[in-house]
Design a protein around this motif. Sequence first.
Motif, mmCIF file in Angstrom:
data_model
loop_
_atom_site.group_PDB
_atom_site.id
_atom_site.type_symbol
_atom_site.label_atom_id
_atom_site.label_comp_id
_atom_site.label_asym_id
_atom_site.label_seq_id
_atom_site.Cartn_x
_atom_site.Cartn_y
_atom_site.Cartn_z
ATOM 1 N N GLN A 1 0.827 -1.208 0.000
ATOM 2 C CA GLN A 1 0.000 0.000 0.000
ATOM 3 C C GLN A 1 0.859 1.255 0.000
ATOM 4 O OE1 GLN A 1 -2.336 -1.010 3.474
ATOM 5 N NE2 GLN A 1 -4.015 -1.813 2.232
ATOM 6 N N VAL A 2 2.012 1.197 0.649
ATOM 7 C CA VAL A 2 2.950 2.321 0.581
ATOM 8 C C VAL A 2 3.463 2.473 -0.844
ATOM 9 C CG1 VAL A 2 5.160 3.217 1.402
ATOM 10 C CG2 VAL A 2 3.595 2.114 3.006
ATOM 11 N N ASP A 3 3.712 1.359 -1.520
ATOM 12 C CA ASP A 3 4.101 1.430 -2.931
ATOM 13 C C ASP A 3 3.014 2.131 -3.741
ATOM 14 O OD1 ASP A 3 6.371 0.045 -2.202
ATOM 15 O OD2 ASP A 3 5.744 -1.859 -3.103
ATOM 16 N N ASP A 4 1.742 1.870 -3.412
ATOM 17 C CA ASP A 4 0.637 2.552 -4.087
ATOM 18 C C ASP A 4 0.698 4.060 -3.861
ATOM 19 O OD1 ASP A 4 -0.569 0.412 -5.328
ATOM 20 O OD2 ASP A 4 -2.016 0.042 -3.721
ATOM 21 N N LEU A 5 1.095 4.473 -2.662
ATOM 22 C CA LEU A 5 1.216 5.907 -2.394
ATOM 23 C C LEU A 5 2.241 6.554 -3.319
ATOM 24 C CD1 LEU A 5 1.148 6.094 1.523
ATOM 25 C CD2 LEU A 5 -0.753 6.338 -0.092
ATOM 26 N N LEU A 6 3.339 5.845 -3.541
ATOM 27 C CA LEU A 6 4.345 6.385 -4.456
ATOM 28 C C LEU A 6 3.787 6.479 -5.875
ATOM 29 C CD1 LEU A 6 7.326 7.307 -4.721
ATOM 30 C CD2 LEU A 6 7.852 4.971 -5.436
ATOM 31 N N ARG A 7 3.021 5.470 -6.294
ATOM 32 C CA ARG A 7 2.424 5.502 -7.637
ATOM 33 C C ARG A 7 1.411 6.643 -7.759
ATOM 34 N NH1 ARG A 7 2.311 -0.214 -6.454
ATOM 35 N NH2 ARG A 7 4.010 -1.257 -7.584
ATOM 36 N N ILE A 8 0.660 6.897 -6.697
ATOM 37 C CA ILE A 8 -0.286 8.010 -6.716
ATOM 38 C C ILE A 8 0.455 9.328 -6.937
ATOM 39 C CG2 ILE A 8 -1.878 9.358 -5.271
ATOM 40 C CD1 ILE A 8 -2.718 6.633 -4.011
ATOM 41 N N ALA A 9 1.578 9.486 -6.260
ATOM 42 C CA ALA A 9 2.363 10.719 -6.417
ATOM 43 C C ALA A 9 2.993 10.809 -7.804
ATOM 44 C CB ALA A 9 3.437 10.787 -5.334
ATOM 45 N N VAL A 10 3.667 9.747 -8.217
ATOM 46 C CA VAL A 10 4.461 9.800 -9.452
ATOM 47 C C VAL A 10 3.600 9.616 -10.702
ATOM 48 C CG1 VAL A 10 6.335 8.688 -10.723
ATOM 49 C CG2 VAL A 10 6.539 9.032 -8.260
ATOM 50 N N ASN A 11 2.752 8.588 -10.694
ATOM 51 C CA ASN A 11 1.973 8.277 -11.900
ATOM 52 C C ASN A 11 0.689 9.086 -12.015
ATOM 53 O OD1 ASN A 11 3.899 6.341 -12.591
ATOM 54 N ND2 ASN A 11 2.794 4.686 -11.611
ATOM 55 N N ASP A 12 0.054 9.380 -10.866
ATOM 56 C CA ASP A 12 -1.201 10.138 -10.907
ATOM 57 C C ASP A 12 -0.997 11.628 -10.684
ATOM 58 O OD1 ASP A 12 -2.516 7.712 -11.274
ATOM 59 O OD2 ASP A 12 -2.827 7.422 -9.132
ATOM 60 N N GLY A 13 0.183 12.011 -10.262
ATOM 61 C CA GLY A 13 0.507 13.429 -10.131
ATOM 62 C C GLY A 13 -0.108 14.130 -8.943
ATOM 63 N N ILE A 14 -0.456 13.363 -7.882
ATOM 64 C CA ILE A 14 -1.073 13.948 -6.694
ATOM 65 C C ILE A 14 -0.112 13.825 -5.515
ATOM 66 C CG2 ILE A 14 -3.023 13.876 -5.104
ATOM 67 C CD1 ILE A 14 -3.756 14.664 -7.975
ATOM 68 N N PRO A 15 0.270 14.916 -4.877
ATOM 69 C CA PRO A 15 1.142 14.822 -3.701
ATOM 70 C C PRO A 15 0.489 13.993 -2.598
ATOM 71 C CG PRO A 15 0.961 17.101 -4.452
ATOM 72 C CD PRO A 15 -0.071 16.312 -5.204
ATOM 73 N N VAL A 16 1.309 13.223 -1.901
ATOM 74 C CA VAL A 16 0.836 12.397 -0.786
ATOM 75 C C VAL A 16 1.676 12.730 0.438
ATOM 76 C CG1 VAL A 16 0.468 10.064 0.087
ATOM 77 C CG2 VAL A 16 0.190 10.533 -2.367
ATOM 78 N N ILE A 17 1.005 13.039 1.541
ATOM 79 C CA ILE A 17 1.699 13.290 2.806
ATOM 80 C C ILE A 17 1.220 12.250 3.809
ATOM 81 C CG2 ILE A 17 2.328 14.958 4.574
ATOM 82 C CD1 ILE A 17 1.410 17.188 2.725
ATOM 83 N N ALA A 18 2.129 11.392 4.235
ATOM 84 C CA ALA A 18 1.818 10.316 5.181
ATOM 85 C C ALA A 18 2.412 10.661 6.543
ATOM 86 C CB ALA A 18 2.378 8.989 4.676
ATOM 87 N N TYR A 19 1.624 10.480 7.574
ATOM 88 C CA TYR A 19 2.053 10.759 8.947
ATOM 89 C C TYR A 19 2.028 9.452 9.743
ATOM 90 C CZ TYR A 19 1.059 15.678 7.846
ATOM 91 O OH TYR A 19 1.032 16.931 7.281
ATOM 92 N N GLY A 20 3.062 9.228 10.563
ATOM 93 C CA GLY A 20 3.077 8.011 11.363
ATOM 94 C C GLY A 20 4.273 7.946 12.284
#
Length: 217
Positions: free
Chosen positions: A115-134
């Motif tokens: 799912q973290v890999d999906d976050l990277l794809r959302i940022a790179v392939n879909d062009g949407i910044p992702v900010i994860a907190y944890g």
Amino acid sequence: MAKLYFRYGAMNSGKSTALLQAAYNYEERGQRVLLAKPEIDTKGADKIASRLGVERTVDFLVAPEADLRALFTTHRARVRRESDSALIPDPVPSGSRPDVACLLIDEAQFLMPAQVDDLLRIAVNDGIPVIAYGIRTDFQTSAFPGSARLLEIAHSLEELKTICRCGSKALFNARLVGGRFVFDGDQVAIDELSPDRVTYESMCADCYLSESGGRLR
């Protein structure tokens, strides 16, 4: 190119507060955001709750087996439909329609590595910044799988700091059951939901080692 950001810190370092502030900042400028958190974080149910008392309902929960990118795509489409409806009778061209400005993820340590890999794809392939907190590590100082993967692939890492009871910077998250420190048990135990009242204390390395008798895992 949009980026994947991981903002991490020990418990009580203000991660949820920072996320809610980030959402407010985007929306104050007329931009749309999506908020999500792992389903396993049962504290607050479907809400992101700051210890300062501020809370907000998430747009979607992420189950352990969920395709996170597919979930995001579904809710991104919803945002676009709502934006188009709001613009009637003068819709804008599809190429310039309002879109999600950022995906904000709380309790990201509970995500699966895929799912973290999906976050990277959302940022790179879909062009949407992702900010994860944890948080980085559990009560035995071992990395959560989601946090480990974020540390490996996030474009940007930012530490949110808090202090130990001694005044030093806190690094670790010690677990207490019924007010007593414990160093064995399951990796995940959501605070304050157990009959034995599971709680956590953010500690520096010196205080943690003192309570654990020198044990780190």
